[in-house]
Scaffold this motif. Structure first.
Motif, mmCIF file in Angstrom:
data_model
loop_
_atom_site.group_PDB
_atom_site.id
_atom_site.type_symbol
_atom_site.label_atom_id
_atom_site.label_comp_id
_atom_site.label_asym_id
_atom_site.label_seq_id
_atom_site.Cartn_x
_atom_site.Cartn_y
_atom_site.Cartn_z
ATOM 1 N N ALA A 753 0.820 -1.220 0.000
ATOM 2 C CA ALA A 753 0.000 0.000 0.000
ATOM 3 C C ALA A 753 0.847 1.259 0.000
ATOM 4 C CB ALA A 753 -0.935 -0.015 1.206
ATOM 5 N N LEU A 754 2.105 1.142 0.417
ATOM 6 C CA LEU A 754 2.954 2.325 0.437
ATOM 7 C C LEU A 754 3.270 2.826 -0.970
ATOM 8 C CD1 LEU A 754 3.544 0.688 3.200
ATOM 9 C CD2 LEU A 754 5.454 2.282 3.406
ATOM 10 N N MET A 756 1.251 3.402 -3.249
ATOM 11 C CA MET A 756 0.285 4.370 -3.747
ATOM 12 C C MET A 756 0.765 5.805 -3.538
ATOM 13 S SD MET A 756 -3.781 4.632 -3.085
ATOM 14 C CE MET A 756 -4.420 3.694 -4.445
ATOM 15 N N PHE A 789 -5.075 0.749 -8.909
ATOM 16 C CA PHE A 789 -4.285 0.349 -7.750
ATOM 17 C C PHE A 789 -5.206 -0.219 -6.672
ATOM 18 C CE2 PHE A 789 -0.070 0.916 -5.702
ATOM 19 C CZ PHE A 789 -0.413 0.487 -4.422
ATOM 20 N N VAL A 790 -6.270 0.522 -6.380
ATOM 21 C CA VAL A 790 -7.220 0.074 -5.354
ATOM 22 C C VAL A 790 -7.805 -1.282 -5.739
ATOM 23 C CG1 VAL A 790 -9.462 0.585 -4.302
ATOM 24 C CG2 VAL A 790 -7.770 2.399 -4.579
ATOM 25 N N MET A 793 -5.297 -4.187 -5.403
ATOM 26 C CA MET A 793 -5.059 -4.506 -3.989
ATOM 27 C C MET A 793 -6.181 -5.404 -3.463
ATOM 28 S SD MET A 793 -2.956 -3.963 -1.411
ATOM 29 C CE MET A 793 -2.062 -2.433 -1.515
ATOM 30 N N GLY B 81 1.697 5.541 5.160
ATOM 31 C CA GLY B 81 1.418 4.134 4.869
ATOM 32 C C GLY B 81 2.315 3.263 5.719
ATOM 33 N N MET B 123 -6.578 5.739 -1.100
ATOM 34 C CA MET B 123 -6.626 5.049 0.191
ATOM 35 C C MET B 123 -6.820 3.572 -0.115
ATOM 36 S SD MET B 123 -9.022 5.671 3.524
ATOM 37 C CE MET B 123 -10.577 5.358 2.740
ATOM 38 N N THR B 124 -5.967 2.743 0.443
ATOM 39 C CA THR B 124 -6.025 1.336 0.065
ATOM 40 C C THR B 124 -5.467 0.471 1.185
ATOM 41 O OG1 THR B 124 -5.455 -0.234 -1.699
ATOM 42 C CG2 THR B 124 -3.734 1.304 -1.025
ATOM 43 N N VAL B 135 -1.375 -0.904 4.587
ATOM 44 C CA VAL B 135 -2.371 0.148 4.402
ATOM 45 C C VAL B 135 -1.692 1.464 4.044
ATOM 46 C CG1 VAL B 135 -4.119 -0.827 5.971
ATOM 47 C CG2 VAL B 135 -2.328 0.669 6.885
ATOM 48 N N GLY B 136 -2.446 2.323 3.396
ATOM 49 C CA GLY B 136 -1.917 3.644 3.059
ATOM 50 C C GLY B 136 -3.046 4.609 2.777
#
Lengths: 800, 213
Positions: A753-754, A756, A789-790, A793, B81, B123-124, B135-136
């Motif tokens: 997630a980083l 993004m 991206f979302v 994931m 994140g 946001m994911t 998470v981020g």
């Protein structure tokens, strides 16, 4: 889906009580009687409007909603078929329509499944129409001049139609590839919004041919949807004349031409077509369509040519074939006289085109009583000897222009190219697009990604063969019936100099088309996803063999079937296409809906349980659409759409259906569903039929399939195909498209997630700072990066 | 997976012993073979300090621990994140958005001037192999101003996972955590300077004590 009959009138009760459909034995109505019904058409259109307004409460519509007739005609059963736009406060509701059938006895039946209910909109749009046009043109970013001044119409836009992923031809292969510029990312929180439908058309050297429909949010200015309308593809009038011609394909023919005011002749038939051709109308001043000083007007069948220089390069000028002093046309030879297109050699393509257009026009008029392609008498036209890159080895129909562009061909210089694209079946194919898509608000989507594209191309293929058959009828034979024989069911055999472009009896002979439906067929270009319907219509007319050695044998109907003949098959399909499968630009028609409507039409024409109805059932079953008559449900494999509720699926209902987004170079688990089989396991394989046996550069295959059913994706960004085949029966399978993205935007060799944050870093930057920040490895980022991206994931690392 | 296998084996032994003893004596057998009760929930004790830390939200319950990520006051950021490693005795939950990360509203996730409340936001989150939460949450629009980090910037949820013995400490670690700093350069900067500033900054997040109860 059968048409609803929400409020049967008394006469309908009598018809049902008799137990005999009025048209069971003889579906056609004679000329004089039919004429009487045609005279009553305006009143019946008004009746249809009144009836549907009365039905508003039952249809879930409010007093603010209404209906405006869009298209109407009287069919050969004397029924007025009226297609109506649904309106809200007088504005059209995009993609919402009703079809009413007013029977001769006054009964009205309505097909209202396409209506969108629950509209509630207040206030006025914040944007004006001219502002919406500016937004659309800014997105279009034309390099050359617009062909016409864009128009904007205020409409109500249902959120379910958000999206629109258009394709553009790959410059090297000509095959459709994703047009990323036209990928729509908007999202709506309300089910309906005010919008403007903006039409913008380009046809110039810099931009090529584009005919785009934009839906612009009338409050936010967001682009909600983009559709491409191009389908592959004087007080004194001139005197009708009869000329003679020598065509390359048609040999010696007589031609309906015109003697112009200067006493010379033109390939211009004023006896066919009563309304002006919209693509030529812009030439005249003020749209009055008044003939000019030569006697020419946009009304009538006519053949134009694309001018070239002496080396064969297009000048982008087009002219009517004209100034012929003797009304004798063509030399019957392949075109070689570059720069002299209006000469005898160049005229040859015009001879073939006008002769074929006349035959096709007459076929629809005599056999089905249809006046012109749109049923309204709108004139059709053709450009021949086209040489620009998109047209040279191609033929396509332009809905907005009610005309076709026919390439000069590249053969024999290119041994794999085509000869002149002016043979009868090619032209009948293109003109049939004008039947199935008669207007810019009533058309079938023709892009890969929609099953409707396959229905579109197959319909044109089928009627091209019917026209061929019709043209081969014996002298003195009825011109209102289609002969039982007269075609080889091969499309483009002549333009392909002995190699057909497609075969209806065995579509897979070309190593690209499919013989049966499967989940994922839509990913193919419509010309190849047409295969199953082509084959079904062939089976319906001619039957299927029970011998596995025969080209007309189907593994889905091993016992074979008896056909009902060309004429009956064509009448069922014509009525299905023109009265039931009404395209509205949403791309929502499927092979399943085609089967349902064809069955309904067959019942109407020939009666419940008739031989014809059973034949329709079996013909579709023979291409794996539905079950055969009396057969138990067959296995079905579906590439699972398991991402319900996430961003992509909830806002792009059609575009991303059956697509899963994954990161490249990770182990993922694509999901699939097997129905009606005791063993629900599949055997996975990389790639799929849409890849044309590996020859399609648009989509890749790769990675490693693991024993536990997971897939270690290849380290390659882009579209990938993967296919799951039932272990119960290998004839049932599904192809899924996955898009692999590069999530490691911070390049720490870990996709998480980083990463993004990299997208956030690059926001608004378009100067190629760090291409890796885009999940598409592009030199910019936008909301597509965020959304993909979302989605990836969620697909890859869901919270369990 | 190994822990789950052992747990099943444990129950299997209990069952086998019970059957061997016959009916009527199972209470006595259970007393002899289950010296420690199995946990039904979780408890969390906040870490000390005022730096980056995960603290328990007041909405937490015994079976749903909501942790707030809070940063040092006065330190401005544009997004954060992190990856969090947990044993399988802990599961990660989701919020109403379907994601394992919640947005308390500090960061401005929409682009500046946006009138579309539903535009895609950066946001994911997900759970990778080995029970690694990732998470981020980021402001994608550099036109939005950086925000003070001394407030709850995002939330995560911990749930009971595989059965653990009551009182057992459940180790949580954060192998990677980064923020987007306030200064990420300006579009008008020289490219080399802009590229140099477009980097995330490492942070260390303090975690409290998670206990099975």
């Amino acid at each position: 889906m059968r048409p609803s009959r929400p409020h049967p009138w008394p006469a309908l009760v009598l018809t049902l009580a008799s137990g005999l459909p009025a048209t069971a034995q003889e579906p056609l109505m004679g000329g004089a009687l039919l004429g009487q019904h045609q005279i009553q058409q305006p009143q019946r259109v008004a009746q249809a409007v009144t009836y549907l307004k009365m039905m508003r409460p039952q249809l879930g519509l409010s007093e603010r909603e209404g209906f405006v007739p869009r298209h109407s005609f009287t069919n050969q059963q004397g029924q007025a078929i009226v297609t109506l736009n649904h309106t809200y406060d007088g504005h059209r509701v995009w993609g919402s329509q009703a079809v009413a059938r007013v029977l001769p006895e006054g009964v009205i039946e309505s097909q209202t499944k396409g209506l969108r209910s629950g509209i509630s909109l207040e206030g006025e749009p914040r944007l004006r129409g001219d502002e919406a046009i500016k937004l659309a043109v800014a997105h279009l970013a034309p390099k050359g001049a617009l062909k016409e001044v864009p128009s904007a119409e205020q409409v109500v836009f249902p959120a379910q139609f958000l999206g629109g992923m258009s394709s553009i031809p790959d410059p090297q292969t000509g095959r459709p590839v994703l047009d990323r510029k036209n990928l729509v990312h908007a999202k709506l929180s309300k089910p309906f919004v005010w919008a403007y439908e903006v039409r913008a058309k380009l046809n110039n050297r810099e931009d090529g041919l584009k005919d785009l429909v934009y839906l612009i949010d009338a409050n936010t200015g967001s682009i909600l949807r983009i559709n491409d309308l191009i389908q592959q593809a004087a007080a004194t009038t001139p005197t009708p004349a009869r000329g003679t011609g020598l065509g390359f394909y048609r040999g010696s023919v007589t031609l309906n031409t015109s003697k112009m005011l200067d006493k010379t002749y033109a390939l211009y038939d004023t006896t066919r077509g009563t309304l002006p051709n919209p693509g030529l109308s812009y030439i005249t001043s003020s749209g009055t369509w008044v003939p000019d000083g030569s006697g020419w007007s946009p009304t009538g069948l006519q053949i134009w040519y694309g001018e070239n220089d002496t080396l064969g390069n297009p000048t982008y000028n087009t002219f009517l074939f004209q100034a012929n002093p003797k009304n004798v046309w063509g030399d019957g030879q392949a075109f070689t006289s570059w720069g002299n297109e209006n000469g005898r050699n160049g005229q040859t393509a015009g001879v073939d085109a006008l002769s074929a257009m006349t035959t096709t026009w007459d076929f629809y008029k005599k056999v089905f009583g249809r006046e012109g392609m749109d049923g309204l008498g709108t004139s059709a036209m053709a450009y021949v000897l086209m040489t620009n890159a998109y047209s040279r080895d191609n033929a396509y129909w332009s809905i907005g222009e009610a005309g076709m562009y026919l390439g000069v061909g590249t053969y024999p210089a290119n041994p794999n190219g085509f000869q002149s694209m002016t043979d009868l079946d090619v032209i009948a194919h293109e003109m049939t697009h004008g039947v199935s898509s008669p207007s810019q608000t009533h058309y079938w989507v023709n892009s890969a990604g929609f099953e409707e594209a396959g229905l579109n191309e197959a319909t044109s293929d089928f009627f091209s063969q019917m026209v061929k058959t019709y043209a081969s009828r014996a002298i003195g034979a009825s011109d209102t019936r289609i002969p039982a024989n007269g075609t080889d069911w091969q499309i483009g055999m002549n333009v392909g100099h002995g190699t057909p472009i497609r075969r209806m009896d065995k579509p897979s002979s070309d190593q690209r088309s499919q013989d049966g439906w499967y989940d994922g067929l839509r990913y193919m270009d419509g010309h190849f996803s047409a295969g199953p319907l082509n084959r079904a219509l062939f089976f319906l007319a001619q039957g299927a063999s029970s011998s596995s050695k025969s080209a007309s044998y189907s593994v889905y109907l091993p016992g074979g079937m008896t056909g009902i003949g060309n004429d009956a098959a064509a009448r069922i399909w014509f009525k299905t296409v023109t009265e039931r499968l009404i395209g509205d630009g949403t791309g929502s028609l499927t092979f399943e809906s085609a089967r349902t409507e064809a069955l309904s039409v067959a019942e109407e024409l020939y009666g419940h349980g008739s031989t014809q109805v059973i034949a329709v059932e079996n013909a579709f079953a023979a291409v794996n659409v539905g079950d055969a008559h009396g057969q138990k449900p067959r296995p079905k494999v579906l590439f699972a759409d398991w991402r319900n509720g996430d961003y992509i699926v909830s806002t792009h209902t059609t575009d991303y259906d059956n697509r899963q987004v994954f990161p490249k170079g990770e182990t993922v688990v694509p999901l699939i569903t097997v129905l009606n089989a005791s063993n629900t396991e599949v055997a996975w394989s990389l790639g799929g039929p849409s890849m044309f046996n590996g020859a399609d550069p648009w989509v890749s295959k790769g990675g490693v399939l693991n024993a536990d059913g997971s897939w270690t994706t290849p380290n390659v960004m882009g579209w990938h195909s993967i296919t799951g085949t039932s272990k119960t029966d290998p004839n049932y399978f599904a192809e899924g498209r996955t898009f692999l993205i590069d999530m490691d935007t911070d390049m720490d060799l870990e996709q998480d997630a980083l990463d993004m944050a990299g997208i956030a870093f690059s926001w608004y930057l378009t100067n190629s700072l760090n291409p890796a920040h885009s999940v598409f490895e592009a030199p910019w980022v936008d909301d597509a990066d965020v959304a993909f991206f979302v989605d990836a994931m969620k697909s890859t690392w869901p919270v369990k | 997976m190994r822990i789950r296998t052992l747990s099943l084996l444990f129950y299997g032994l209990v069952l086998a012993l019970s059957l061997a003893c016959g009916g009527g004596h199972t209470g006595a057998v259970a007393d002899e073979t289950a010296p420690t009760a199995m946990a039904e929930g979780l408890s969390y004790k906040d870490p000390a300090g005022n730096g980056w830390r995960l603290v328990k939200d007041a909405s937490s319950t015994n079976v749903r621990i909501v942790l707030n990520l809070v940063g040092p006051s006065g330190f401005k950021t544009r997004g954060v994140g992190f990856n969090l490693q947990a044993p399988t005795t802990v599961k990660f939950g989701t919020f109403s958005n379907g994601l394992p990360i919640g947005d308390p509203g500090v960061y401005q996730l929409l682009s500046a001037g946006s009138v579309d409340p539903n535009e895609p936001v950066a946001m994911t989150g997900g759970v990778k192999e080995g029970n690694l939460l990732t998470v981020g949450i980021y402001q994608k629009d550099r036109g939005q101003s950086a925000k003070d980090s001394g407030r709850t910037l995002c939330q995560i949820v911990l749930l009971p996972g595989d059965r653990a013995r009551s009182g057992a400490q459940l180790p949580l670690t954060i192998p990677k955590a980064k923020v987007i700093p306030e200064d990420i350069g300006a579009v008008t900067d020289e490219l080399w300077l802009l590229d140099k500033k477009m980097k995330m900054a490492d942070i260390t997040i303090a975690i409290g004590t998670l206990t099975a109860r």
